[in-house]
Design a protein around this motif. Structure first.
Motif, PDB file in Angstrom:
ATOM      1  N   MET A   1       0.841  -1.170   0.000  1.00 43.42           N
ATOM      2  CA  MET A   1       0.000   0.000   0.000  1.00 43.42           C
ATOM      3  C   MET A   1       0.883   1.228   0.000  1.00 43.42           C
ATOM      4  O   MET A   1       1.863   1.304   0.724  1.00 43.42           O
ATOM      5  N   THR A   2       0.574   2.181  -0.826  1.00 45.83           N
ATOM      6  CA  THR A   2       1.224   3.465  -0.736  1.00 45.83           C
ATOM      7  C   THR A   2       0.799   4.068   0.590  1.00 45.83           C
ATOM      8  O   THR A   2      -0.356   4.021   0.963  1.00 45.83           O
ATOM      9  N   SER A   3       1.741   4.646   1.295  1.00 38.74           N
ATOM     10  CA  SER A   3       1.408   5.089   2.647  1.00 38.74           C
ATOM     11  C   SER A   3       0.366   6.191   2.639  1.00 38.74           C
ATOM     12  O   SER A   3       0.260   6.974   1.699  1.00 38.74           O
ATOM     13  N   ALA A   4      -0.377   6.224   3.715  1.00 38.19           N
ATOM     14  CA  ALA A   4      -1.293   7.334   3.940  1.00 38.19           C
ATOM     15  C   ALA A   4      -0.427   8.570   4.150  1.00 38.19           C
ATOM     16  O   ALA A   4       0.775   8.486   4.301  1.00 38.19           O
ATOM     17  N   ARG A   5      -1.031   9.712   4.212  1.00 33.95           N
ATOM     18  CA  ARG A   5      -0.276  10.950   4.365  1.00 33.95           C
ATOM     19  C   ARG A   5       0.297  11.123   5.759  1.00 33.95           C
ATOM     20  O   ARG A   5       1.069  12.028   5.993  1.00 33.95           O
ATOM     21  N   PHE A   6      -0.029  10.269   6.692  1.00 33.91           N
ATOM     22  CA  PHE A   6       0.328  10.477   8.079  1.00 33.91           C
ATOM     23  C   PHE A   6       1.479   9.584   8.498  1.00 33.91           C
ATOM     24  O   PHE A   6       1.467   8.398   8.241  1.00 33.91           O
ATOM     25  N   GLN A   7       2.467  10.142   9.172  1.00 35.27           N
ATOM     26  CA  GLN A   7       3.574   9.352   9.708  1.00 35.27           C
ATOM     27  C   GLN A   7       3.208   8.750  11.059  1.00 35.27           C
ATOM     28  O   GLN A   7       3.849   7.820  11.511  1.00 35.27           O
ATOM     29  N   THR A   8       2.217   9.309  11.715  1.00 33.65           N
ATOM     30  CA  THR A   8       1.736   8.769  12.980  1.00 33.65           C
ATOM     31  C   THR A   8       0.296   8.329  12.795  1.00 33.65           C
ATOM     32  O   THR A   8      -0.398   8.771  11.881  1.00 33.65           O
ATOM     33  N   GLU A   9      -0.146   7.468  13.681  1.00 31.60           N
ATOM     34  CA  GLU A   9      -1.524   6.990  13.624  1.00 31.60           C
ATOM     35  C   GLU A   9      -2.483   8.160  13.806  1.00 31.60           C
ATOM     36  O   GLU A   9      -2.259   9.031  14.643  1.00 31.60           O
ATOM     37  N   ILE A  10      -3.536   8.157  13.007  1.00 31.88           N
ATOM     38  CA  ILE A  10      -4.577   9.171  13.143  1.00 31.88           C
ATOM     39  C   ILE A  10      -5.928   8.483  12.977  1.00 31.88           C
ATOM     40  O   ILE A  10      -6.093   7.619  12.125  1.00 31.88           O
TER      41      ILE A  10
ATOM     42  N   LEU B   1     -14.462   9.206   5.057  1.00 29.99           N
ATOM     43  CA  LEU B   1     -13.241   9.089   5.842  1.00 29.99           C
ATOM     44  C   LEU B   1     -12.071   8.657   4.966  1.00 29.99           C
ATOM     45  O   LEU B   1     -10.978   9.233   5.038  1.00 29.99           O
ATOM     46  N   ALA B   2     -12.289   7.645   4.136  1.00 29.50           N
ATOM     47  CA  ALA B   2     -11.232   7.144   3.253  1.00 29.50           C
ATOM     48  C   ALA B   2     -10.834   8.198   2.227  1.00 29.50           C
ATOM     49  O   ALA B   2      -9.655   8.284   1.848  1.00 29.50           O
ATOM     50  N   THR B   3     -11.771   9.009   1.791  1.00 31.07           N
ATOM     51  CA  THR B   3     -11.460  10.075   0.833  1.00 31.07           C
ATOM     52  C   THR B   3     -10.546  11.117   1.470  1.00 31.07           C
ATOM     53  O   THR B   3      -9.669  11.672   0.801  1.00 31.07           O
ATOM     54  N   LEU B   4     -10.717  11.380   2.759  1.00 31.82           N
ATOM     55  CA  LEU B   4      -9.817  12.315   3.443  1.00 31.82           C
ATOM     56  C   LEU B   4      -8.387  11.791   3.486  1.00 31.82           C
ATOM     57  O   LEU B   4      -7.431  12.563   3.443  1.00 31.82           O
ATOM     58  N   VAL B   5      -8.235  10.483   3.576  1.00 29.20           N
ATOM     59  CA  VAL B   5      -6.901   9.883   3.645  1.00 29.20           C
ATOM     60  C   VAL B   5      -6.294   9.707   2.255  1.00 29.20           C
ATOM     61  O   VAL B   5      -5.143  10.073   2.021  1.00 29.20           O
TER      62      VAL B   5
END
Length: 151
Positions: A1-10, A62-66
């Protein structure tokens, strides 16, 4: 998976929703489904269960925000339903994203009961989905169905 934009859990939490029963008039091969009030009552249910796709659609915002538009092009949602929701129940969806692997998703009733739990990801490499993880664990003693407990 290409990473989400967040380096920490959100964790993103959607609004409280009260899903509507949209399959009350649906018939299969001349008979009604469990989503019909009379059929549900004949099985001893307190109401006709809300259909799965209605629950899954609560994760789109929610998924669209990520992941943005990629969610609609390469998104994968894998969920294990744990309890039924009937019209009038209130449900909240959450998505917890990290930089690595699929996001965790869950939906719960306002009473605290878990409706579903699972994974969300974008492809082409989705990581291990909820369904794949459950199948890999084998049959065990865990319940895989909701309706199989009815007599």
């Amino acid at each position: 998976m290409t990473s989400a934009r967040f380096q920490t859990e959100i964790t993103l939490t959607g609004p409280v929703r009260a899903p509507a029963q949209m399959l009350a008039d649906q018939h299969y091969d001349g008979h009604a489904s469990v989503h019909d009030e009379a059929t549900a009552a004949s099985l001893g249910l307190r109401g006709a269960p809300i259909e799965g796709p209605t629950h899954l659609s609560q994760f789109d915002p929610l998924a669209t925000l990520v992941w943005g538009q990629r969610w609609f092009e390469q998104g994968c949602l894998s969920a294990h339903f744990q309890t039924m929701v009937v019209e009038g129940d209130e449900v909240t969806a959450t998505l917890t994203a990290t930089a690595d692997g699929p996001a965790r998703v869950s939906a719960s009733k306002s009473t605290g009961e878990t409706v579903l739990s699972g994974t969300a990801s974008v492809g082409p490499h989705h990581g291990t989905t909820e369904c794949e993880a459950r199948l890999a664990r084998g049959p065990g003693t865990e319940r895989f169905h909701i309706l199989d407990q009815l007599e």
